[in-house]
Design a protein around this motif. Structure first.
Motif, PDB file in Angstrom:
ATOM      1  N   ASP A  20       1.399   7.770   2.614  1.00  0.00           N
ATOM      2  CA  ASP A  20       2.465   8.703   2.955  1.00  0.00           C
ATOM      3  C   ASP A  20       2.816   8.523   4.428  1.00  0.00           C
ATOM      4  O   ASP A  20       1.970   8.736   5.298  1.00  0.00           O
ATOM      5  N   GLY A  73      -7.466  11.194   2.916  1.00  0.00           N
ATOM      6  CA  GLY A  73      -6.090  11.395   2.491  1.00  0.00           C
ATOM      7  C   GLY A  73      -5.933  11.497   0.988  1.00  0.00           C
ATOM      8  O   GLY A  73      -5.309  12.437   0.467  1.00  0.00           O
ATOM      9  N   TYR A  80      -4.867  14.894  -1.283  1.00  0.00           N
ATOM     10  CA  TYR A  80      -3.671  14.942  -2.121  1.00  0.00           C
ATOM     11  C   TYR A  80      -4.027  15.087  -3.606  1.00  0.00           C
ATOM     12  O   TYR A  80      -3.163  15.434  -4.414  1.00  0.00           O
ATOM     13  N   THR A  82      -1.785   9.593  -2.032  1.00  0.00           N
ATOM     14  CA  THR A  82      -0.813  10.168  -1.095  1.00  0.00           C
ATOM     15  C   THR A  82       0.596   9.610  -1.281  1.00  0.00           C
ATOM     16  O   THR A  82       1.533  10.064  -0.619  1.00  0.00           O
TER      17      THR A  82
END
Length: 251
Positions: free
Chosen positions: A21, A129, A133, A207
Motif C-alpha cells: 500500500d 503490515g 490489514y 495491504t
C-alpha cells in the motif's frame, strides 16, 4: 543528513517501501524517491510506489524470485557503488523493511568498503503490515505474548531453523518466503510438538487492493499455500482465529 547529497562521491539511501500500500510509505522515503537520480528497486516494490519517482530518474530493476535471480547480489552491490561514485543520488528501494530478510546489511557493507556515504530509512515490514490489514494481531494477551519472524526460504530441509524451539515457544510465528516450503514448515512444527490443529493463516498480497486471507489449521497449511500466489506471508498461532472478527480491510 540529506546535505550529504552534495558529496562528490554520491550518496545511497536504503529505503523500505513497505508491503505494498503506497500510503504506508514513510514521508522521508517519499521525499527521497521523488528527488532521486537513480532508483534501484526489487520485485516486491509496488507499481504505485514506483510511480512516485520523478520522470528523469533512472529506474533499474534488480528483482529476485524463487529459483530466478534477475541480477546476482554481488552485481547489485557493484551497481550501487558504481552509481554513487558517479556522484548521483541513489535510492535503493526494497519491499517491506530493508533490514528484515532484505539483505540490506550486505549491501551497506559493500558501500562501507568503498567509502560510500549512506543512510537507512526503515519501512513497514510485511509481518506488521500484512497482519494488520488482515485483522490478525501479532501479540494479544489472550493468545501470544511474543512473536518470531522466520525465513521459510531454506535450501535444505531444516537448514538454520531450530524447529523444536519454534514449536515450543508459545509465540506467534511469521514465516516470510514460505509458500514453497509450507509442507515442510507444517511437518517440522508438528513433528516437534506443535498441535496439528494450531490455527494458521496465509496472507496473499498483504495491504494491496487484491489482498486475500485464508485461515485453517496447521496440518492444512500446504493446502492453503497451494491456493495463493507470491508474495504471501504465513502466520502460525491462535491469533489467526481473530481474522474473522477483526477483518476491517474487506468490510
Amino acid at each position: 543528513m540529506n546535505t550529504y547529497f552534495n558529496h562528490q562521491a554520491g550518496f545511497v539511501s536504503l529505503v523500505g517501501a513497505g508491503p505494498g500500500d503506497p500510503d504506508l510509505l514513510t514521508v522521508k522515503g517519499l521525499r527521497l524517491i521523488q528527488n532521486a537520480d537513480v532508483v534501484i528497486y526489487d520485485r516486491l516494490v509496488s507499481a504505485d510506489i514506483l510511480a512516485l519517482a520523478n520522470d528523469n530518474a533512472e529506474m533499474i530493476y534488480v528483482g529476485k524470485r524463487l529459483n530466478y535471480h534477475c541480477v546476482p547480489q554481488e552485481e547489485i552491490n557493484d551497481l550501487l557503488v558504481e552509481k554513487a561514485q558517479q556522484g548521483r543520488k541513489v535510492v535503493r528501494l526494497k519491499g517491506g523493511d530493508p533490514f528484515i530478510f532484505g539483505r540490506g546489511g550486505e549491501e551497506l557493507e559493500a558501500l562501507v568498503e568503498k567509502d560510500i556515504l549512506f543512510e537507512v530509512v526503515p519501512g513497514v515490514t510485511a509481518a506488521a503490515g500484512a497482519t494488520s490489514y488482515a485483522g490478525i494481531p501479532l501479540t494479544h494477551r489472550d493468545h501470544a505474548q511474543s512473536v518470531q519472524f522466520v525465513t521459510g526460504h531454506v535450501k535444505k530441509e531444516g537448514q538454520g531453523i531450530n524447529w523444536a524451539s519454534l514449536a515450543q515457544s508459545n509465540s506467534t510465528l511469521v514465516f516470510y518466503m514460505g509458500l514453497k516450503q509450507s509442507g515442510s514448515i507444517s511437518d517440522n512444527l508438528i513433528s516437534n510438538g506443535l498441535d496439528a490443529k494450531t490455527p494458521c493463516a496465509v496472507i496473499e498480497k498483504g495491504t494491496r487492493r487484491d489482498q486475500r486471507v485464508l485461515v485453517d489449521s496447521l496440518d492444512k497449511l500446504a493446502t492453503l499455500a497451494s491456493q495463493v500466489e507470491s508474495p504471501a506471508l504465513i502466520v502460525v498461532g491462535s491469533v489467526a482465529t481473530l481474522h474473522n472478527k477483526l477483518d476491517w480491510f474487506n468490510q
